[in-house]
Each structure stands twice: as structure tokens, then as C-alpha cells.
Design an enzyme around this catalytic site. Structure first.
Site, PDB file in Angstrom:
ATOM      1  CB  CYS A   1     -16.434  -1.108  -2.512  1.00 48.60           C
ATOM      2  SG  CYS A   1     -15.322   0.221  -2.029  1.00 48.60           S
TER       3      CYS A   1
ATOM      4  CG  ASP B   1      -2.188   0.855   0.946  1.00 46.84           C
ATOM      5  OD1 ASP B   1      -3.214   0.246   0.600  1.00 46.84           O
ATOM      6  OD2 ASP B   1      -2.124   2.087   1.049  1.00 46.84           O
TER       7      ASP B   1
ATOM      8  CG  ASP C   1     -10.280  -3.724  -2.582  1.00 51.34           C
ATOM      9  OD1 ASP C   1     -11.133  -3.207  -3.326  1.00 51.34           O
ATOM     10  OD2 ASP C   1     -10.420  -3.802  -1.355  1.00 51.34           O
TER      11      ASP C   1
END
Length: 440
Positions: free
Chosen positions: A374, A274, A321
């Protein structure tokens, strides 16, 4: 705390949420951590009030604009006025009770102004919904997103938007390294928490109410983690197997990393990456609690960090993601929808494209690249996959239905080649998943 003191705390917390960039749940955590004198019951009351305001913000603002007796109120007054309106239109208070709680006493809200009293009078006896409210007000979303959302949802527009306005269920993932669903249900019941299996994820449980899960022994032991069922399915569809080399490219706080480790039975190697170094480093507590020991945490400078080039074609599975609009999670984060601007969406699309292209370099021949968001908007989902395939002819789509049968078993709710989950149809957050495979 007195009722008035709870109202003042709610006004201050709302102002803190809107002044910062953190999601409401994180802002609330920091707010209460700095005010440890506020007890559990009072916290729940305050949170109930602020989430009532956040979930009805557009309708409350519509009523305030309609009933305010003067020029537009100052921005610093907005959260106080929203709470006043919510007490009348949502909580069912009468005007006298509201006025009595805004009495200027110690730790209580200041006395109502003349304009605020006029607002009370105008809203008394009204309901939150009104037939003259436009759809973007009625269904609580930014007006500029009207056309994209209608294009994305089609004839399901109203049902999906209503579902996004509701409060999300609390889902947990059973950590297969430490327990199974039957044992977890039994352990939760011993701590007076009722849970039932989720319908799609073989790891998932849905609990009743809002129990303080972090204080439970079954949580402290690492047997369960809080994770939406849709998020669990993203990890499952990565189909990471014991002994493989896997990258969780946008790992964040590590929720999917933990799920991948359980899927791999702690065998093989996972690299959790990340660009937010603090978040990835803080995942160590969760990893230890879950009994996970096959994860390497790596902070990247950008999505094109030199580490990616050095490890090209070295991994069996790469999960992306991607950062996104978060439109699929508006049930949990109702404040986030109002932070999004048209320019932000354009920047997100460019970032998603760059991340996907860079992460693809890590995939070995015969390996898979799993792209998930999402988000509900096609530009962030199918559009990104289409653009990627136009310039990466060594990759092809693996139909999610095929992956589901292998990784989960049975027939899943895939539509065409991809998986699209939504609150109205599956009761999960809104998710999109595409599985791409690199030719051998």
C-alpha cells in the site's frame, strides 16, 4: 462533556498518539476503552478534532512557528498549541471563544499562557493555507520525501497529494460465503445505512457517512467486513481457487485471508502467517464470524522461519502483502507519515526484499507469487520486482490485465504489467500489485 472537557480529551489523545507507535485509530480505540464514561457523541467530537489536527499538522506547525512570540515551544506543548491553532484556522472559532474554553476549570484545559494568547492574536482572522507555504507543507508530507514522491507521481503529483489529504471513504466487502451484494445492501438499508456497489471490486460496497458498522446485525452475522476496495482487489488478483493450497504470508489481522477464503468457497487450505503472533491469533474471532473453516494460522519467528523451508514448492498461490511505508494509506492514517524517517525506508526495502525471496520458496511449479504494497514509491514496488527477477530466473511476470480478465472479468485499470491504484484516480487507497508465475 463540556466543550472544554472535549478539548482536554483531544489534547490528551493527541499526546497519546504521538508518544506511542500504534496508528491513530488503534490509539484512539485504546484511549476511549479506558474512558468508557465518554459517550458516543463526545467521542465523535473528540475524534473530529484530533483528525483535523492530524490531517493539517504541517500547516498548523508552519503557522505556529511563524507566529510564536518566543523561542520554539517545548515538545510537550506542541499538541496543545496545534489544537489551539486548529480551532482558529480550521474550526472557525474566534479568539475569545478559544480563550474562554481554556479556563483551567475541572476537566478543562489549563489557562492560556501569555505566549499562547499572543499566538491567538496572531492567528485570528488567518486561513489555514498561505501562499508562502512550501509544497511539502501545503500538501502535508515530510520534506525529505519530496523528490521520491515527485518521481513516483510525475504530472499527477498535485492531484494525488490533494487526494491523500482528504478523508477516505468507508468501504466494506460482502462475504460471499454468507451473502451477495444485493442482500447486503438490503440488510444495511434495514439498519438505516445507505450503500452502493463499488466500481472495481465485485464484492465491494461504499457506505454513506461513518455509521457504527461493528454494532450492526449484518456485521455481527459475518455478512460484511470493513475493507478498502483496493485491498479487496489485491485478494481477487491472487486468483485463489477452490481446492488450492494458498499462503497469506504477511496476514496481519486477516483481512485478505478472509477474502481469499470466500474466493475459494471455503475449499482447499489457506495458511495465514505473520511474525506478530498476537495479531494472527486474534484473527480467530473474525474467522468464526465469517464462517471460514479452511484457514490455518501460523506464527513465524522471522520471514526465514524453518517452516518455510519445510514447505518449499508446496503452494499454488503465495500472497505477500509486504510491510511498507504505507504512503498509499495516508488518508486513513495521517499520523503515520510523520513517523517515517529516511533510515526507516532503507530498512523497509531490505525487509521487503528478504520477505519476497523467502516467500518465493513456497511457490510450486506453475504456481503464482503475488506481491503487493500500500505504497506509492517505486523503490518499494517496481524496484523490488526488478531486483527479484534478476536473481530468480524461474519466475516471470504475468500481466495484471490478463489476471484481471480471468479473476474479475472485463478490463481493469492496469498500467503495463502491474496494477497501481490511487485515491485520485480510482478512489481507493494507493496500492501496487505484481503477479509472478513460477515455470513448470
Amino acid at each position: 462533556m463540556t466543550p472544554g472537557a472535549r478539548l482536554q480529551a483531544a489534547i490528551e489523545l493527541l499526546a497519546s498518539i504521538h508518544a506511542g507507535t500504534a496508528p491513530a485509530d488503534r490509539a484512539a480505540h485504546e484511549f476511549f476503552r479506558a474512558r468508557r464514561y465518554i459517550g458516543g457523541g463526545d467521542r465523535r467530537e473528540v475524534l473530529g478534532l484530533i483528525y483535523a489536527v492530524l490531517r493539517a499538522r504541517a500547516r498548523l506547525d508552519w503557522w505556529i512557528a511563524r507566529a510564536w512570540p518566543a523561542e520554539a515551544p517545548r515538545s510537550e506543548e506542541t499538541d496543545r498549541l496545534r489544537l489551539v491553532a486548529a480551532l482558529l484556522l480550521i474550526e472557525g472559532w474566534n479568539a475569545d471563544r478559544v480563550a474562554g474554553s481554556f479556563d483551567g476549570g475541572q476537566y478543562r484545559p489549563a489557562l492560556l499562557s501569555r505566549e499562547e494568547r499572543a499566538l491567538l492574536k496572531a492567528l485570528a482572522g488567518q486561513t489555514l493555507d498561505h501562499p508562502e507555504q512550501p509544497d511539502w507543507v501545503r500538501f502535508e508530507y515530510p520534506e525529505w520525501l519530496d523528490a521520491p514522491l515527485r518521481a513516483a507521481l510525475g504530472d499527477r503529483f498535485e492531484s494525488e497529494m490533494r487526494a491523500l489529504m482528504e478523508e477516505a471513504a468507508t468501504d466494506i466487502r460482502v462475504n460471499a460465503l454468507k451473502a451477495d451484494r444485493t442482500a447486503a445492501i438490503r440488510a444495511l438499508k434495514a439498519e438505516k445505512v445507505e450503500a452502493r456497489p463499488t466500481s472495481l471490486s465485485p464484492w465491494g460496497l461504499r457506505v454513506e457517512g461513518r455509521p457504527p458498522l461493528a454494532s450492526l446485525e449484518v456485521f455481527k452475522s459475518g455478512a460484511i467486513e470493513v475493507q478498502d476496495e483496493g485491498s479487496q482487489l489485491v485478494a481477487l488478483l491472487t486468483d485463489a481457487r477452490p481446492g488450492q493450497r494458498v499462503v497469506d504470508f504477511c496476514a496481519g489481522a486477516g483481512g485478505k485471508t478472509l477474502a481469499l477464503a470466500a474466493q475459494m468457497q471455503n475449499k482447499g487450505h489457506i495458511v495465514a502467517c505473520d511474525v506478530l503472533e498476537g495479531r494472527i491469533l486474534r484473527a480467530s474471532t473474525r474467522l468464526r464470524r465469517a464462517g471460514v473453516h479452511n484457514v490455518e494460522r501460523r506464527a513465524l519467528s522471522t520471514e526465514r522461519d524453518p517452516w518455510v523451508k519445510r514447505h518449499a514448492a508446496a503452494f499454488d498461490r503465495v500472497l505477500v502483502d509486504a510491510p511498507c511505508s504505507g504512503s498509499g494509506t495516508w488518508r486513513r492514517n495521517p499520523d503515520q507519515k510523520w513517523r517515517l524517517a529516511p533510515g526507516d525506508l532503507e530498512e523497509l526495502l531490505a525487509l521487503q526484499e528478504s520477505i519476497l525471496k523467502s516467500a518465493a520458496r513456497l511457490v510450486k511449479q506453475g504456481g503464482r507469487l503475488v506481491y503487493a504494497t500500500c505504497a506509492l514509491l517505486p523503490a518499494e514496488n517496481e524496484g523490488q520486482i526488478r531486483r527479484f527477477l534478476e536473481t530468480h530466473d524461474k519466475f516471470h511476470v504475468v500481466p495484471v490485465a490478463d489476471v484481471w480478465r480471468t479473476a474479475i472479468g472485463g478490463e481493469g485499470p492496469a498500467e503495463g504489467e502491474f496494477l497501481r491504484l490511487s485515491p485520485a484516480r480510482q478512489g481507493t487507497d494507493g496500492f501496487f500489485v505484481a503477479v509472478l508465475e513460477r515455470e513448470k
